[in-house]
Motif scaffolding. Structure first.
Motif, PDB file in Angstrom:
ATOM      1  N   ILE A   1       0.844  -1.200   0.000  1.00 16.58           N
ATOM      2  CA  ILE A   1       0.000   0.000   0.000  1.00 16.58           C
ATOM      3  C   ILE A   1       0.871   1.238   0.000  1.00 16.58           C
ATOM      4  CG2 ILE A   1      -1.727   1.294   1.307  1.00 16.58           C
ATOM      5  CD1 ILE A   1      -2.796  -1.344   2.337  1.00 16.58           C
ATOM      6  N   THR A   2       1.862   1.273   0.906  1.00 18.58           N
ATOM      7  CA  THR A   2       2.773   2.401   0.946  1.00 18.58           C
ATOM      8  C   THR A   2       3.571   2.505  -0.341  1.00 18.58           C
ATOM      9  OG1 THR A   2       2.961   2.090   3.325  1.00 18.58           O
ATOM     10  CG2 THR A   2       4.615   3.486   2.279  1.00 18.58           C
ATOM     11  N   ALA A   3       3.978   1.364  -0.865  1.00 17.67           N
ATOM     12  CA  ALA A   3       4.745   1.365  -2.107  1.00 17.67           C
ATOM     13  C   ALA A   3       3.938   1.937  -3.256  1.00 17.67           C
ATOM     14  CB  ALA A   3       5.191  -0.063  -2.432  1.00 17.67           C
ATOM     15  N   THR A   4       2.648   1.610  -3.305  1.00 18.85           N
ATOM     16  CA  THR A   4       1.794   2.118  -4.373  1.00 18.85           C
ATOM     17  C   THR A   4       1.699   3.627  -4.325  1.00 18.85           C
ATOM     18  OG1 THR A   4       0.485   0.100  -4.373  1.00 18.85           O
ATOM     19  CG2 THR A   4      -0.519   2.036  -5.354  1.00 18.85           C
TER      20      THR A   4
ATOM     21  N   VAL B   1      10.015  15.136   2.922  1.00 20.96           N
ATOM     22  CA  VAL B   1       8.812  15.656   2.255  1.00 20.96           C
ATOM     23  C   VAL B   1       7.985  14.499   1.705  1.00 20.96           C
ATOM     24  CG1 VAL B   1       7.968  16.982   0.276  1.00 20.96           C
ATOM     25  CG2 VAL B   1       9.810  17.901   1.701  1.00 20.96           C
ATOM     26  N   SER B   2       8.653  13.567   1.043  1.00 18.25           N
ATOM     27  CA  SER B   2       7.976  12.396   0.495  1.00 18.25           C
ATOM     28  C   SER B   2       7.261  11.609   1.586  1.00 18.25           C
ATOM     29  CB  SER B   2       8.994  11.507  -0.222  1.00 18.25           C
ATOM     30  OG  SER B   2       8.406  10.304  -0.665  1.00 18.25           O
ATOM     31  N   GLU B   3       7.931  11.442   2.719  1.00 13.80           N
ATOM     32  CA  GLU B   3       7.337  10.681   3.821  1.00 13.80           C
ATOM     33  C   GLU B   3       6.173  11.427   4.472  1.00 13.80           C
ATOM     34  OE1 GLU B   3       7.862   7.482   5.055  1.00 13.80           O
ATOM     35  OE2 GLU B   3       8.910   7.348   3.145  1.00 13.80           O
ATOM     36  N   ILE B   4       6.251  12.753   4.540  1.00 17.87           N
ATOM     37  CA  ILE B   4       5.143  13.537   5.096  1.00 17.87           C
ATOM     38  C   ILE B   4       3.893  13.334   4.256  1.00 17.87           C
ATOM     39  CG2 ILE B   4       4.289  15.892   5.445  1.00 17.87           C
ATOM     40  CD1 ILE B   4       7.196  16.642   6.261  1.00 17.87           C
ATOM     41  N   ILE B   5       4.036  13.398   2.955  1.00 13.68           N
ATOM     42  CA  ILE B   5       2.893  13.196   2.066  1.00 13.68           C
ATOM     43  C   ILE B   5       2.335  11.787   2.238  1.00 13.68           C
ATOM     44  CG2 ILE B   5       2.172  13.045  -0.354  1.00 13.68           C
ATOM     45  CD1 ILE B   5       4.291  15.201  -0.966  1.00 13.68           C
ATOM     46  N   THR B   6       3.218  10.799   2.259  1.00  9.13           N
ATOM     47  CA  THR B   6       2.793   9.416   2.428  1.00  9.13           C
ATOM     48  C   THR B   6       2.074   9.226   3.759  1.00  9.13           C
ATOM     49  OG1 THR B   6       4.673   8.655   1.102  1.00  9.13           O
ATOM     50  CG2 THR B   6       3.573   7.023   2.477  1.00  9.13           C
ATOM     51  N   HIS B   7       2.656   9.757   4.817  1.00 14.13           N
ATOM     52  CA  HIS B   7       2.077   9.619   6.150  1.00 14.13           C
ATOM     53  C   HIS B   7       0.679  10.223   6.201  1.00 14.13           C
ATOM     54  CE1 HIS B   7       2.527   8.984  10.513  1.00 14.13           C
ATOM     55  NE2 HIS B   7       1.811  10.097  10.646  1.00 14.13           N
ATOM     56  N   LEU B   8       0.513  11.386   5.607  1.00 16.35           N
ATOM     57  CA  LEU B   8      -0.774  12.086   5.692  1.00 16.35           C
ATOM     58  C   LEU B   8      -1.864  11.434   4.851  1.00 16.35           C
ATOM     59  CD1 LEU B   8       0.453  15.779   5.830  1.00 16.35           C
ATOM     60  CD2 LEU B   8      -0.580  14.430   7.668  1.00 16.35           C
ATOM     61  N   ALA B   9      -1.482  10.555   3.940  1.00 18.83           N
ATOM     62  CA  ALA B   9      -2.512   9.793   3.231  1.00 18.83           C
ATOM     63  C   ALA B   9      -3.347   8.987   4.210  1.00 18.83           C
ATOM     64  CB  ALA B   9      -1.870   8.867   2.203  1.00 18.83           C
TER      65      ALA B   9
ATOM     66  N   GLN C   1      13.594  -1.211   8.396  1.00 15.64           N
ATOM     67  CA  GLN C   1      12.722  -0.369   9.188  1.00 15.64           C
ATOM     68  C   GLN C   1      13.313  -0.091  10.564  1.00 15.64           C
ATOM     69  OE1 GLN C   1       8.941  -2.563   9.071  1.00 15.64           O
ATOM     70  NE2 GLN C   1       8.226  -1.109   7.538  1.00 15.64           N
ATOM     71  N   LEU C   2      12.731   0.899  11.241  1.00 19.36           N
ATOM     72  CA  LEU C   2      13.116   1.185  12.610  1.00 19.36           C
ATOM     73  C   LEU C   2      12.672   0.047  13.520  1.00 19.36           C
ATOM     74  CD1 LEU C   2      12.026   4.943  12.769  1.00 19.36           C
ATOM     75  CD2 LEU C   2      14.355   4.063  12.464  1.00 19.36           C
ATOM     76  N   PRO C   3      13.329  -0.137  14.650  1.00 21.28           N
ATOM     77  CA  PRO C   3      12.916  -1.205  15.574  1.00 21.28           C
ATOM     78  C   PRO C   3      11.549  -0.925  16.176  1.00 21.28           C
ATOM     79  CG  PRO C   3      14.603   0.179  16.575  1.00 21.28           C
ATOM     80  CD  PRO C   3      14.525   0.581  15.136  1.00 21.28           C
ATOM     81  N   LEU C   4      10.782  -1.957  16.392  1.00 24.06           N
ATOM     82  CA  LEU C   4       9.449  -1.854  16.969  1.00 24.06           C
ATOM     83  C   LEU C   4       9.502  -2.126  18.472  1.00 24.06           C
ATOM     84  CD1 LEU C   4       6.308  -1.695  16.597  1.00 24.06           C
ATOM     85  CD2 LEU C   4       6.376  -4.182  16.253  1.00 24.06           C
ATOM     86  N   ASP C   5       8.831  -1.276  19.233  1.00 19.37           N
ATOM     87  CA  ASP C   5       8.667  -1.519  20.662  1.00 19.37           C
ATOM     88  C   ASP C   5       7.539  -2.543  20.804  1.00 19.37           C
ATOM     89  OD1 ASP C   5       8.000  -1.504  23.370  1.00 19.37           O
ATOM     90  OD2 ASP C   5       8.414   0.631  23.607  1.00 19.37           O
TER      91      ASP C   5
ATOM     92  N   ASP D   1       4.258  -0.812  10.068  1.00 22.20           N
ATOM     93  CA  ASP D   1       4.869  -0.484   8.780  1.00 22.20           C
ATOM     94  C   ASP D   1       5.137   1.014   8.687  1.00 22.20           C
ATOM     95  OD1 ASP D   1       5.628  -0.120   6.135  1.00 22.20           O
ATOM     96  OD2 ASP D   1       4.262  -1.644   5.371  1.00 22.20           O
ATOM     97  N   LEU D   2       4.082   1.809   8.491  1.00 25.36           N
ATOM     98  CA  LEU D   2       4.233   3.244   8.247  1.00 25.36           C
ATOM     99  C   LEU D   2       5.080   3.942   9.316  1.00 25.36           C
ATOM    100  CD1 LEU D   2       3.261   5.701   6.469  1.00 25.36           C
ATOM    101  CD2 LEU D   2       1.419   5.972   8.154  1.00 25.36           C
ATOM    102  N   TRP D   3       4.762   3.707  10.589  1.00 26.45           N
ATOM    103  CA  TRP D   3       5.475   4.394  11.669  1.00 26.45           C
ATOM    104  C   TRP D   3       6.919   3.925  11.822  1.00 26.45           C
ATOM    105  CZ3 TRP D   3       4.396   8.423  14.974  1.00 26.45           C
ATOM    106  CH2 TRP D   3       3.116   8.986  14.863  1.00 26.45           C
ATOM    107  N   LEU D   4       7.278   2.851  11.155  1.00 29.52           N
ATOM    108  CA  LEU D   4       8.634   2.323  11.260  1.00 29.52           C
ATOM    109  C   LEU D   4       9.516   2.709  10.078  1.00 29.52           C
ATOM    110  CD1 LEU D   4       7.837  -1.276  12.571  1.00 29.52           C
ATOM    111  CD2 LEU D   4       8.267   0.818  13.888  1.00 29.52           C
ATOM    112  N   ARG D   5       8.975   3.479   9.138  1.00 26.40           N
ATOM    113  CA  ARG D   5       9.773   3.895   7.992  1.00 26.40           C
ATOM    114  C   ARG D   5      10.820   4.914   8.465  1.00 26.40           C
ATOM    115  NH1 ARG D   5       8.493   2.749   3.022  1.00 26.40           N
ATOM    116  NH2 ARG D   5       9.204   4.773   2.224  1.00 26.40           N
TER     117      ARG D   5
END
Length: 259
Positions: free
Chosen positions: A4-7, A100-108, A144-148, A181-185
């Motif tokens: 989904i994020t890749a799309t 910038v790219s990640e902000i746009i993706t996140h706000l989707a 990805q970033l480590p998950l708690d 996924d998203l929060w770990l990018r």
């Protein structure tokens, strides 16, 4: 779920000629100071005195943070007229193209798919004007970033108990797509991702979600002073009613957190 994020990122980077044409047409829609002065001289005066002359110079938030807050508000409210200007300013203030790219993706996910798509022409215009290519953006998939795990298990359990019987799809997507996924990018630091989220929630009047995300933001490094400055900044970019509607919620969070 990473597809989904890749799309979305794929669409961001490879928008067709129609989107490119739209961005060129939209580049001239932001009024110049003389245009504002000819129609609303008091508005132009307020802009010069308070927005440009004071707000952006306040020390409580860095210029980079103010750019992140502003871009999040504009995308969240689907206000694209000024977006090319503020995206360019964000880059000048140290926000990276990948951010910038990640902000746009996140706000989707936090303000709606269509709002993110509406931001694509403006971002592509700015990227092209600065020769920013896909080599400067984070790939759709990767490390990805480590998950708690403990904190995420607690969150998922609580949400599942509240809403699992009503909307299992929402609960599952929230876990799989957002928090695993998203929060770990890694292209957007957790503190900045939280800043984007809180700013968008305030700007769109989603006060019920602020408590959780402001606490998360402060856990991720946002300070009390910065949280207060976000409100003052967004009063100009999202309106005083949205800022004051959020103020009691933010006050409650700050009062309940240890100093």
């Amino acid at each position: 779920m990473r597809t989904i994020t890749a799309t979305l990122i794929s669409l961001c980077l490879f928008a067709g000629s129609a989107a490119a044409q739209s961005s060129k047409e939209g580049a001239n829609t932001m009024p110049k100071p003389e245009d504002v002065r000819a129609v609303a001289p008091a508005l132009e005066g307020y802009a010069q005195k308070f927005v440009i002359g004071d707000l952006w110079k306040r020390p409580g938030l860095s210029g980079r943070d103010r750019s992140i807050v502003t871009v999040a508000a504009l995308i969240g409210r689907d206000q694209t007229v000024e977006l090319p200007h503020y995206l360019a300013l964000a880059l000048d203030n140290g926000v990276k193209p990948s951010e910038v790219s990640e902000i746009i993706t996140h706000l989707a996910f936090y303000t709606g798919w269509a709002n993110a798509m509406d931001a694509i022409p403006a971002a592509r215009e700015v990227f092209e004007s600065r020769n920013i290519g896909t080599d400067q953006l984070q790939p759709a998939t990767g490390q990805q970033l480590p998950l708690d795990e403990a904190a995420e298990k607690l969150r998922a359990t609580r949400v599942g108990e509240q809403f699992g019987q009503i909307t299992p799809s929402l609960v599952q997507y929230t876990t799989d797509v957002l928090f695993r996924d998203l929060w770990l990018r890694p292209a957007l630091a957790p503190r900045d991702r939280s800043l984007v989220t809180v700013s968008a929630l305030i700007a769109t009047g989603q006060v019920a979600q602020i408590t959780y995300h402001l606490n998360r933001a402060m856990d991720n490094g946002l300070t009390r002073e910065e949280a207060g400055e976000v409100l003052g900044h967004l009063a100009f970019y999202a309106g005083w009613p949205n800022a004051f509607s959020a103020a009691p919620v933010i006050k409650d969070v700050l009062e309940k957190r240890p100093h």
